[in-house]
Write an enzyme that holds these catalytic residues in place. Sequence first.
Site, PDB file in Angstrom:
ATOM      1  N   LYS A 129       0.825  -1.215   0.000  1.00  0.00           N
ATOM      2  CA  LYS A 129       0.000   0.000   0.000  1.00  0.00           C
ATOM      3  C   LYS A 129       0.855   1.261   0.000  1.00  0.00           C
ATOM      4  CE  LYS A 129      -4.221  -2.085   1.666  1.00  0.00           C
ATOM      5  NZ  LYS A 129      -3.769  -3.509   1.734  1.00  0.00           N
TER       6      LYS A 129
HETATM    7  C1  LIG Z   1      -4.286  -4.562   1.053  1.00  0.00           C
HETATM    8  C2  LIG Z   1      -3.486  -5.799   0.906  1.00  0.00           C
HETATM    9  C3  LIG Z   1      -3.822  -6.808  -0.037  1.00  0.00           C
HETATM   10  C4  LIG Z   1      -5.078  -6.733  -0.883  1.00  0.00           C
HETATM   11  O1  LIG Z   1      -5.024  -5.734  -1.872  1.00  0.00           O
HETATM   12  P1  LIG Z   1      -6.372  -5.241  -2.610  1.00  0.00           P
HETATM   13  O2  LIG Z   1      -5.948  -4.051  -3.392  1.00  0.00           O
HETATM   14  O3  LIG Z   1      -7.340  -4.893  -1.517  1.00  0.00           O
HETATM   15  O4  LIG Z   1      -6.860  -6.357  -3.458  1.00  0.00           O
HETATM   16  C5  LIG Z   1      -2.993  -7.905  -0.162  1.00  0.00           C
HETATM   17  N1  LIG Z   1      -1.880  -8.047   0.607  1.00  0.00           N
HETATM   18  C6  LIG Z   1      -1.534  -7.111   1.523  1.00  0.00           C
HETATM   19  C7  LIG Z   1      -0.315  -7.339   2.353  1.00  0.00           C
HETATM   20  C8  LIG Z   1      -2.294  -5.949   1.700  1.00  0.00           C
HETATM   21  O5  LIG Z   1      -1.945  -5.041   2.617  1.00  0.00           O
END
Ligand SMILES: *Cc1c(COP(=O)(O)O)cnc(C)c1O
Length: 491
Positions: A129
């Site tokens: 993120k």
């Molecule tokens: C947020 C997150 C995901 C999922 O991503 P999306 O964009 O919601 O599909 C997968 N792995 C980790 C470690 C995350 O923080």
Amino acid sequence: MHYVSTRATSASAARNPQQFSDILLGGLAPDGGLYLPAEYPQVTGAELDAWRKLSYAELAYEILRKFATDIPDADLKTLTARTYTPEVYRNARADESSADITPLRVLEDGVQGKLVLQALSNGPTLAFKDMAMQLLGNLFEYALARNDDELNIFGATSGDTGSAAEYAMRGKRGVRVFMLSPHKKMSAFQTAQMFSLQDPNIFNIAVEGVFDDCQDLVKAVSNDLEFKARQKIGTVNSINWARVVAQVVYYFRGYLAATTSNDQKVSFTVPSGNFGNICAGHIARMMGLPIDKLVAATNENDVLDEFFRTGVYRVRKPAETFHTSSPSMDISKASNFERFVYELVGRDAERTHALFRKVDTHGGFDLSGAPGSDGDEFKDVAKFGFLSGRSTHLDRLATIRDVADDFGITIDTHTADGIKVAREHMQPGVPMIVLETALAAKFNETILEALGQDAERPAGFEDIESLPQRFVVMPADVVRMKAYIAEHTGL
Ligand SMILES: *Cc1c(COP(=O)(O)O)cnc(C)c1O
């Protein structure tokens, strides 16, 4: 370049042409839909050739300028250069280069095909993120300064999103972050990551309750439109368009780093929850990037896997949502999924609106083409390259063990879901790139269970739990929450 809502009639879209800066600070469109470009910008083979030589920051600039056409090129160049610098991505493993920002590692190259890991997890909070949120922090600061405005981000987190938002917004002029988390319910590591921030524009609020109580508070405050406007409250959730578009960049980067000519194709497997990350892959593919397959990997919360196997989209009730060892994928509905469904039904906004109205009234829709279903567009899913698979706690443990034994690295639980599912869809001649979405240190409890030893921590995180913490504890009380916000914004 202008943007339309997935639910907008063409008349209303023509009346309200939106530019990138108009939708930057917002979430949902006023009609409840999600924003998308009126049409996807295309890349040419000549551009791809030229981009092979670029740094990550330069590549991000080239891609973003196709979408953010109302930001002057020189400003965008400064913003991307400041965002994607090795200093921000310094948590790379010892044998990776932080200058690569998203380094690739070939895990195996055998008869079944080539399996590659692309690390998106080297930013300040050790999760992917950061890739988008760091850009958002710089874009927000830039846009707010331009309008002499301010923004108060109000959100709830059970871990990854909140810390990524805080590290992106810390010290940014014009921005404050009020982040709710359930008191004493996050892991010690995640708590320390967030609460050790001492920046005066970051407010950590530990709510006496569970995550749902935090989310209810955010909803209650956001539903008070007068308060929301006066306090200049905004969000940074996964439907934010700028977040999605920032993620498009690493698909290009992964492709260019794994190939030598544009005649080659690659596939991606993406650990998925809210469909934000893989939606960016879909957009890259629509722009003309030679992606073969996009594989959505889910955990036990398999809303997306169910759709891509059957054509039935069935959201879960809170009580049906599992708390798993890949918690950032524990979702009951995939909040970005509407962006793909809109495409799947031929950019028919009325149809999209009807389908998502049915999600609200009937908990889902069925595009399988079976008698009584809502349509037969499932047959067209293959055109978009989508495949899927599902992974469980036992799969995660086994995959973490196998990867440690075979390749000598420790992967986190979400990435383990990705590798487990990627193996089911490998093809000789088409490299399969699995996106590494977090570092193992964040989810140490499961690493300990799988390997019998702790995950390695990047430098600087060794003793994070002993740093002084800055937070307030509050009951789940809307009136007190509003008073706290108003007191600290002075608005
Ligand atoms: C947020 C997150 C995901 C999922 O991503 P999306 O964009 O919601 O599909 C997968 N792995 C980790 C470690 C995350 O923080």
